[in-house]
Write a protein that holds these residues in place. Structure first.
Motif, PDB file in Angstrom:
ATOM      1  N   LEU A 202      21.866  -7.627 -38.860  1.00 10.47           N
ATOM      2  CA  LEU A 202      20.619  -8.886 -38.400  1.00 10.47           C
ATOM      3  C   LEU A 202      20.237  -8.753 -36.953  1.00 10.47           C
ATOM      4  N   ILE A 203      22.139  -8.565 -35.871  1.00  9.38           N
ATOM      5  CA  ILE A 203      21.485  -8.060 -34.563  1.00  9.38           C
ATOM      6  C   ILE A 203      22.546  -7.353 -33.747  1.00  9.38           C
ATOM      7  N   THR A 204      22.288  -6.788 -32.920  1.00 10.88           N
ATOM      8  CA  THR A 204      23.556  -6.152 -32.173  1.00 10.88           C
ATOM      9  C   THR A 204      25.115  -6.487 -31.866  1.00 10.88           C
ATOM     10  N   TRP A 205      25.759  -6.108 -32.770  1.00  9.16           N
ATOM     11  CA  TRP A 205      26.895  -6.698 -32.495  1.00  9.16           C
ATOM     12  C   TRP A 205      28.234  -5.048 -33.366  1.00  9.16           C
ATOM     13  N   GLN A 206      28.926  -5.490 -32.628  1.00 14.44           N
ATOM     14  CA  GLN A 206      30.159  -4.696 -33.404  1.00 14.44           C
ATOM     15  C   GLN A 206      30.391  -5.004 -34.699  1.00 14.44           C
ATOM     16  N   ASN A 207      30.266  -5.074 -35.241  1.00 14.22           N
ATOM     17  CA  ASN A 207      30.511  -5.854 -36.842  1.00 14.22           C
ATOM     18  C   ASN A 207      31.925  -4.364 -37.432  1.00 14.22           C
ATOM     19  N   ASP A 208      32.243  -3.112 -37.049  1.00 16.55           N
ATOM     20  CA  ASP A 208      33.380  -3.282 -37.480  1.00 16.55           C
ATOM     21  C   ASP A 208      35.075  -3.619 -36.381  1.00 16.55           C
ATOM     22  N   VAL A 209      34.912  -4.341 -35.740  1.00 18.32           N
ATOM     23  CA  VAL A 209      35.836  -4.785 -34.607  1.00 18.32           C
ATOM     24  C   VAL A 209      37.498  -4.779 -34.922  1.00 18.32           C
ATOM     25  N   PRO A 210      37.918  -3.609 -34.041  1.00 20.63           N
ATOM     26  CA  PRO A 210      39.270  -3.291 -34.476  1.00 20.63           C
ATOM     27  C   PRO A 210      40.710  -4.802 -33.973  1.00 20.63           C
ATOM     28  N   ILE A 292      16.176 -19.060 -29.611  1.00 15.74           N
ATOM     29  CA  ILE A 292      16.740 -18.203 -28.317  1.00 15.74           C
ATOM     30  C   ILE A 292      17.724 -18.150 -28.686  1.00 15.74           C
ATOM     31  N   ASP A 293      18.417 -17.075 -27.997  1.00 19.45           N
ATOM     32  CA  ASP A 293      20.398 -16.678 -28.061  1.00 19.45           C
ATOM     33  C   ASP A 293      19.928 -15.678 -26.542  1.00 19.45           C
ATOM     34  N   THR A 294      21.398 -16.567 -25.760  1.00 19.74           N
ATOM     35  CA  THR A 294      21.485 -15.318 -25.338  1.00 19.74           C
ATOM     36  C   THR A 294      22.921 -15.123 -24.908  1.00 19.74           C
ATOM     37  N   PHE A 295      23.054 -13.488 -24.971  1.00 18.03           N
ATOM     38  CA  PHE A 295      24.150 -13.224 -25.820  1.00 18.03           C
ATOM     39  C   PHE A 295      24.945 -13.002 -23.607  1.00 18.03           C
ATOM     40  N   ASN A 296      26.314 -13.389 -23.797  1.00 12.22           N
ATOM     41  CA  ASN A 296      26.964 -12.882 -22.036  1.00 12.22           C
ATOM     42  C   ASN A 296      26.101 -12.470 -20.938  1.00 12.22           C
ATOM     43  N   SER A 297      25.011 -13.761 -20.651  1.00 15.80           N
ATOM     44  CA  SER A 297      23.940 -13.335 -19.782  1.00 15.80           C
ATOM     45  C   SER A 297      24.411 -14.723 -18.754  1.00 15.80           C
ATOM     46  N   ARG A 298      23.774 -14.297 -17.638  1.00 21.72           N
ATOM     47  CA  ARG A 298      23.606 -15.384 -16.624  1.00 21.72           C
ATOM     48  C   ARG A 298      23.175 -15.773 -15.736  1.00 21.72           C
ATOM     49  N   TYR A 299      22.596 -16.695 -14.679  1.00 21.60           N
ATOM     50  CA  TYR A 299      21.630 -17.460 -14.091  1.00 21.60           C
ATOM     51  C   TYR A 299      20.125 -16.745 -15.250  1.00 21.60           C
ATOM     52  N   ILE A 300      20.488 -18.097 -16.281  1.00 21.16           N
ATOM     53  CA  ILE A 300      19.173 -18.031 -17.195  1.00 21.16           C
ATOM     54  C   ILE A 300      18.256 -19.608 -16.931  1.00 21.16           C
ATOM     55  N   ARG A 301      17.200 -19.588 -17.073  1.00 22.49           N
ATOM     56  CA  ARG A 301      16.030 -21.344 -17.069  1.00 22.49           C
ATOM     57  C   ARG A 301      14.798 -20.823 -18.759  1.00 22.49           C
ATOM     58  N   CYS A 313      18.871 -23.752 -33.377  1.00 30.75           N
ATOM     59  CA  CYS A 313      17.643 -23.044 -32.383  1.00 30.75           C
ATOM     60  C   CYS A 313      17.825 -22.100 -30.802  1.00 30.75           C
ATOM     61  N   MET A 314      18.206 -22.489 -29.870  1.00 29.01           N
ATOM     62  CA  MET A 314      19.186 -23.033 -28.323  1.00 29.01           C
ATOM     63  C   MET A 314      20.202 -22.666 -28.320  1.00 29.01           C
ATOM     64  N   VAL A 315      20.600 -21.404 -28.371  1.00 26.29           N
ATOM     65  CA  VAL A 315      21.754 -20.399 -28.723  1.00 26.29           C
ATOM     66  C   VAL A 315      22.187 -19.613 -27.214  1.00 26.29           C
ATOM     67  N   ILE A 316      23.324 -20.332 -26.907  1.00 21.97           N
ATOM     68  CA  ILE A 316      24.267 -19.398 -26.094  1.00 21.97           C
ATOM     69  C   ILE A 316      26.010 -19.251 -26.616  1.00 21.97           C
ATOM     70  N   LYS A 317      25.732 -17.708 -26.735  1.00 26.87           N
ATOM     71  CA  LYS A 317      26.611 -16.758 -27.329  1.00 26.87           C
ATOM     72  C   LYS A 317      26.812 -15.970 -26.696  1.00 26.87           C
ATOM     73  N   GLY A 318      28.470 -15.638 -27.782  1.00 29.67           N
ATOM     74  CA  GLY A 318      29.230 -14.549 -26.757  1.00 29.67           C
ATOM     75  C   GLY A 318      29.700 -13.545 -28.272  1.00 29.67           C
ATOM     76  N   ILE A 319      29.417 -12.657 -27.781  1.00 22.84           N
ATOM     77  CA  ILE A 319      28.764 -11.346 -29.108  1.00 22.84           C
ATOM     78  C   ILE A 319      30.342 -10.222 -28.210  1.00 22.84           C
ATOM     79  N   LYS A 320      30.702  -9.444 -29.645  1.00 16.78           N
ATOM     80  CA  LYS A 320      31.249  -8.443 -29.314  1.00 16.78           C
ATOM     81  C   LYS A 320      30.279  -7.529 -29.124  1.00 16.78           C
ATOM     82  N   GLY A 321      30.800  -6.612 -28.628  1.00 19.76           N
ATOM     83  CA  GLY A 321      30.051  -5.051 -27.817  1.00 19.76           C
ATOM     84  C   GLY A 321      29.564  -5.694 -26.728  1.00 19.76           C
ATOM     85  N   TRP A 322      29.100  -6.880 -26.643  1.00 23.94           N
ATOM     86  CA  TRP A 322      28.423  -7.852 -24.783  1.00 23.94           C
ATOM     87  C   TRP A 322      29.676  -8.223 -23.964  1.00 23.94           C
TER      88      TRP A 322
END
Length: 508
Positions: A202-210, A292-301, A313-322
């Motif tokens: 689906l997205i770029t994330w670490q799906n085999d998380v230790p 719109i999804d932000t992954f571990n980003s800053r200063y976004i308008r 719809c509008m999502v602020i996410k913290g994703i493994k790998g980021w």
């Protein structure tokens, strides 16, 4: 000035309206496919059955004046509404009960809904803008009105992609570790030709998380490294969506319509100083087609966008790998949101970061919700603090349907036209199915103010729920002030508040 963006041949649709004009000028209706019902299943890899969808339409134009829309409905008009209600569009139904006239007084995104929300007309009234682009500049990739089958587009430093009104670009836009990239124009980027199956991610994330061991957190891969990121995308066959920016800075997305993405439509992963305005998502019917999804980003308008999606719809996410990077200084303002599944404005569910802070949600219209209007879905380790949510207008309709998970793929949607009221606010903290860190987070210094509930049915305040896990991992220093229902300010006792024994929430 009024400039109508006419759809190219093959991009039109007829969903029950004819003779559609804007200030007397014919306006072609663009094709889109949307969810017909809130019926979902746990990630299956494959695409969603088309039988759970329906056709809808949109029109797009630029204007600097009031616009009068006139059309004829094939069906007899029992009721007609233009949302968001806060924009005060004037709607008149003719004596014949088939003609309709709607006057729009400002730029923005609207929906015209006749006899309920099905087969709606989405109206994108854009400000007049040439975006300051020289189409002959060698750093400008220009797409004129018409259809362009481009596949995957990757942009360079300082490059501008300009999709003019009336243009459709079939493909995806990817930007990796670039600066000063602009993606502009009132045209369409269409992701419908990207198919997904059991081999796609689906997205770029670490799906085999230790698993964390001995109290020491293992971050795993670092997707901020471009070589690591590209290798992972290739190895895992990650879906491309419509517009994905990875580790980019000083960029702009303005005006573009993302249609029919196979995954999250817009992703900003580990990005800094990005402006997104007047962007749209439409035709999002496939499973997990976020806006719109932000992954571990800053200063976004994010400002003045329209988001209709079959998931959050509008999502602020913290994703493994980021998750070596925190989320902060993110503002979402002036947006219009229609959520066909999940949350309209959401933080999480994945919250893999040490901190989220300085976050603003302001002056937004939620015209349809499914599970919840505003959700802080803290399922990982983040400390969420210093967040302000204000001036959010939440529309509730007697046509809203309850969300249902589909466990039998042969079973029809069981929901009925019975009263259903999505939650207004939800802030759970837990370790569950969406968790990756398996370390509890917490929330503090959170404020909701001037929250309006606007309803066409006889209802009380929808649920406001805070769910802490223990004395440390809970919601503290939270204020909910001035919640109103159809213009009447609710007393603290009238707000349907539910809190755990650990949460500290003040309602004023």
């Amino acid at each position: 000035m009024l400039k109508i963006h006419q759809p190219p041949m093959g991009e039109t649709v007829d969903v029950g309206l004819s003779s559609l004009t804007l200030n007397g000028q014919p306006a072609g209706q663009w094709f889109c496919r949307v969810s017909a019902m809130p019926y979902n299943t746990v990630w299956p890899g494959r695409q969603r059955p088309v039988e759970q969808t329906e056709l809808a339409a949109f029109i797009s134009f630029e204007t600097d004046r009031n616009v009068v829309l006139e059309a004829v409905s094939e069906a007899e008009i029992q009721e007609a509404v233009v949302r968001p209600l806060s924009k005060g569009a004037k709607v008149t139904v003719g004596e014949d009960r088939h003609s309709i006239r709607a006057e729009l007084f400002s730029c923005g995104s609207y929906t015209l809904e006749i006899n309920g929300p099905h087969n709606a007309l989405h109206i994108f009234a854009n400000p007049v803008n040439d975006f300051g682009v020289d189409k002959n500049d060698p750093n400008v990739l220009y797409f004129a009105p018409g259809v362009h089958d481009m596949g995957d587009i990757e942009l360079r430093d300082g490059q501008t992609l300009y999709v003019d009104g009336g243009a459709v670009v079939y493909g995806s836009v990817g930007v990796f570790h670039k600066k000063n990239v602009r993606i502009l124009g009132y045209g369409v980027i269409d992701g419908s030709r990207e198919e997904r199956d059991d081999s796609t991610l689906l997205i770029t994330w670490q799906n085999d998380v230790p698993e964390p061991g001995m109290g020491v957190f293992d971050y795993g891969k670092d997707f901020r490294d471009e070589a690591v990121l590209r290798g992972h995308i290739a190895e895992k066959n990650v879906l491309k969506g419509c517009v994905h920016l990875y580790s980019c800075a000083d960029c702009e997305i303005n005006g573009v319509i993302a249609r029919d993405s196979s995954t999250f439509a817009y992703i900003l992963a580990n990005c800094e100083n990005v402006n997104v305005e007047w962007a749209k998502t439409i035709g999002m019917w496939r499973y997990n087609s976020d806006g719109i999804d932000t992954f571990n980003s800053r200063y976004i308008r994010v400002a003045n966008c329209f988001l209709r999606d079959f998931d959050d719809c509008m999502v602020i996410k913290g994703i493994k790998g980021w998750d070596r990077a925190n989320q902060h200084h993110i503002s979402v303002t002036g947006c219009t949101i229609w959520c066909d599944w999940g949350s309209c404005l959401e933080l999480g569910a994945e919250t893999c970061a040490d901190e989220y802070y300085d976050i603003l949600w302001d002056d937004c219209d939620i015209i349809h919700a499914t599970h919840v209007c505003m959700r802080l879905h803290n399922t990982d380790r983040a400390w969420v603090h210093d967040m302000l949510v204000r001036n959010i207008r939440c529309e509730y309709s007697r046509h809203d349907l309850p969300p249902v998970y589909q466990h039998d793929m042969a079973a029809p949607y069981p929901g009925k036209n019975e009263p259903y009221y999505p939650a207004l606010i939800h802030s759970p903290i837990y370790d569950g199915v969406y968790s990756n860190d398996h370390i509890l987070g917490r929330v503090s210094r959170l404020r909701f103010e001037n929250i309006q509930i606007i309803s066409d049915c006889d209802m009380a305040c929808p649920p406001v729920i805070f769910g802490g896990a223990d004395e440390i991992h809970c919601n503290r220093d939270v204020t909910v002030e001035n919640v109103s229902l159809n213009g009447k300010r609710l007393s603290p006792e009238e707000v349907d508040l539910s809190v755990s024994e650990f949460d500290r929430v003040t309602v004023k």
